[in-house]
Design an enzyme around this catalytic site. Structure first.
Site, mmCIF file in Angstrom:
data_model
loop_
_atom_site.group_PDB
_atom_site.id
_atom_site.type_symbol
_atom_site.label_atom_id
_atom_site.label_comp_id
_atom_site.label_asym_id
_atom_site.label_seq_id
_atom_site.Cartn_x
_atom_site.Cartn_y
_atom_site.Cartn_z
ATOM 1 N N LYS A 177 40.853 44.143 25.219
ATOM 2 C CA LYS A 177 39.845 43.095 25.135
ATOM 3 C C LYS A 177 39.766 42.372 26.471
ATOM 4 O O LYS A 177 40.677 41.636 26.869
ATOM 5 C CB LYS A 177 40.204 42.123 24.008
ATOM 6 C CG LYS A 177 39.061 41.197 23.608
ATOM 7 C CD LYS A 177 39.446 40.339 22.429
ATOM 8 C CE LYS A 177 39.577 41.167 21.151
ATOM 9 N NZ LYS A 177 39.912 40.319 19.972
ATOM 10 N N GLY A 178 38.666 42.577 27.183
ATOM 11 C CA GLY A 178 38.554 42.105 28.551
ATOM 12 C C GLY A 178 38.745 40.617 28.713
ATOM 13 O O GLY A 178 39.375 40.160 29.676
ATOM 14 N N ARG A 203 27.281 41.106 30.356
ATOM 15 C CA ARG A 203 28.691 40.683 30.194
ATOM 16 C C ARG A 203 29.571 41.389 31.233
ATOM 17 O O ARG A 203 29.475 42.589 31.446
ATOM 18 C CB ARG A 203 29.160 41.024 28.788
ATOM 19 C CG ARG A 203 30.635 40.734 28.521
ATOM 20 C CD ARG A 203 31.463 42.006 28.578
ATOM 21 N NE ARG A 203 32.801 41.792 28.037
ATOM 22 C CZ ARG A 203 33.764 42.709 28.083
ATOM 23 N NH1 ARG A 203 33.533 43.885 28.624
ATOM 24 N NH2 ARG A 203 34.959 42.449 27.591
ATOM 25 N N ILE A 204 30.449 40.626 31.868
ATOM 26 C CA ILE A 204 31.416 41.182 32.809
ATOM 27 C C ILE A 204 32.782 41.159 32.135
ATOM 28 O O ILE A 204 33.209 40.130 31.608
ATOM 29 C CB ILE A 204 31.477 40.358 34.110
ATOM 30 C CG1 ILE A 204 30.091 40.232 34.755
ATOM 31 C CG2 ILE A 204 32.485 40.970 35.082
ATOM 32 C CD1 ILE A 204 29.492 41.511 35.247
ATOM 33 N N GLY A 205 33.473 42.273 32.152
ATOM 34 C CA GLY A 205 34.809 42.341 31.572
ATOM 35 C C GLY A 205 35.886 42.218 32.629
ATOM 36 O O GLY A 205 35.640 41.779 33.759
ATOM 37 N N ASP A 206 37.093 42.605 32.248
ATOM 38 C CA ASP A 206 38.227 42.438 33.154
ATOM 39 C C ASP A 206 38.278 43.489 34.253
ATOM 40 O O ASP A 206 38.844 43.241 35.328
ATOM 41 C CB ASP A 206 39.543 42.514 32.366
ATOM 42 C CG ASP A 206 39.729 43.878 31.749
ATOM 43 O OD1 ASP A 206 39.071 44.162 30.726
ATOM 44 O OD2 ASP A 206 40.498 44.690 32.296
ATOM 45 N N THR A 219 38.157 52.331 27.864
ATOM 46 C CA THR A 219 38.522 52.105 29.264
ATOM 47 C C THR A 219 39.518 53.162 29.716
ATOM 48 O O THR A 219 40.462 53.471 29.001
ATOM 49 C CB THR A 219 39.150 50.712 29.441
ATOM 50 O OG1 THR A 219 38.251 49.739 28.932
ATOM 51 C CG2 THR A 219 39.435 50.425 30.901
ATOM 52 N N THR A 249 43.847 47.952 29.679
ATOM 53 C CA THR A 249 42.763 48.331 28.782
ATOM 54 C C THR A 249 42.848 47.490 27.518
ATOM 55 O O THR A 249 43.947 47.173 27.065
ATOM 56 C CB THR A 249 42.826 49.825 28.438
ATOM 57 O OG1 THR A 249 41.832 50.121 27.454
ATOM 58 C CG2 THR A 249 44.180 50.238 27.891
#
Lengths: 181, 132
Positions: free
Chosen positions: B53-54, B29-32, B1, B51
């Site tokens: 683990k989302g 999958r959607i992250g942060d 990221t 940055t």
């Protein structure tokens, strides 16, 4: 205190033994992008323009996990995400699930500037990119040999990995949160 | 990221973040990163980009929390950022942040974080590990 800028290229279990050939290109890109951002701020560009400019450069560097060099899904595909926010207006824009857009951050900026919405995803985001005429390429453009190898290793270890985390051999315990993120 | 935060000479703040997500993530999958307030946030006080683990970043709404601690508890950017990072299990994430007064903070609870910063006053830093 005037202008200030900070940037990141990812976090994780980065070993201190990281060899120079893997460390130096990333540090050199950080220095180059920092210089780019500083020059833009000194030239009077707005913070919003500067963060977009810098992130575009970071996306174009295959050593970082964004744009070219993005890591792969379990299917071996690329699904990129980006967001941008203007602290002055509280305006914001975001995209996810894009696989052909060269600079996802600029597409997020367009969501903020050109739509009444905040967040577009997958087919809608791709269609918006084409409507706006942003640069797109074949998804293979973003895939590097290194990331194909990382996916293979992660699958062997049955792990989901954040940036720079080294793959672990064997099955993780059932209560290991990192298995599902 | 990757991400960048900045405050310009007119005291405007902005934040931007971009990512490919996590290796071997599920398709869809959607992250942060695109979830405003989780990994990216900016207001009139500060700008934050995270940055790591989302899922952890989303659970802890880290970017908005930094701003909220400044807004509601009067913490400095550094104290707010370090408080938020300390509240998330080790090994999960890091962030970069700037305040409207030009203060910079780049804490992380992972082994390392590729990072760089500069101020108009002449301070500059490029590093990976905590003692860089």
């Amino acid at each position: 205190m005037g202008w200030a800028i900070a940037l990141h290229g990812g976090a994780g279990d980065i070993p201190r033994s990281l060899p120079p050939e893997r460390r130096e290109p990333r540090l050199a890109t950080l220095r180059r992008c920092l210089d780019l951002g500083v020059a833009a701020l000194q030239a009077g560009r707005t913070a919003l323009d500067v963060v977009e400019l810098v992130v575009r450069e970071l996306e174009n560097c295959p050593h970082f996990n964004a744009g070219r060099g993005s890591v792969l899904t379990t299917d071996g595909t690329v699904e990129m995400e980006a967001s941008i926010m203007d602290g002055t207006t509280m305006g914001c824009g975001a995209v996810s699930g894009v696989s052909t857009v060269v600079n996802a951050i600029s597409l997020a900026r367009l969501v903020m500037d050109k739509t009444p919405h905040i967040y577009l995803a997958f087919q809608g985001a791709e269609a918006f990119a084409r409507d706006q005429g942003v640069e797109t390429v074949d998804p293979s453009h973003f895939i590097t040999e290194e990331n194909i190898d990382r996916l293979r290793q992660a699958k062997q270890a049955n792990r989901v990995q954040i940036d720079y985390t080294q793959p672990m051999e064997g099955q993780p315990p059932k209560d290991d949160n990192s298995r599902t993120g | 990221t990757v991400g960048c935060v900045a405050v310009d000479a007119s005291r405007n703040l902005a934040s931007a973040t971009s990512t490919g997500g996590m290796v071997n993530k599920m398709a869809g999958r959607i992250g942060d990163t695109p979830v405003i307030g989780a990994g990216t946030y900016a207001n009139a006080l500060c700008a934050v980009s995270a940055t790591g683990k989302g899922e952890a970043i989303i659970r802890h709404t880290v970017a908005r929390d930094v701003a909220a601690l400044m807004e509601h508890q009067g913490l400095t950017l550094r104290d707010a950022a370090e408080h938020v990072v300390a509240g998330v299990p080790r090994g999960n994430f890091g962030l970069v942040a700037v305040s409207v007064s030009g203060e910079i903070s780049m804490p992380h609870n992972t082994t390392g974080m590729f990072r760089a910063c500069a101020t108009e006053g002449g301070y500059s830093e490029v590093g990976i590990w905590p003692d860089d």
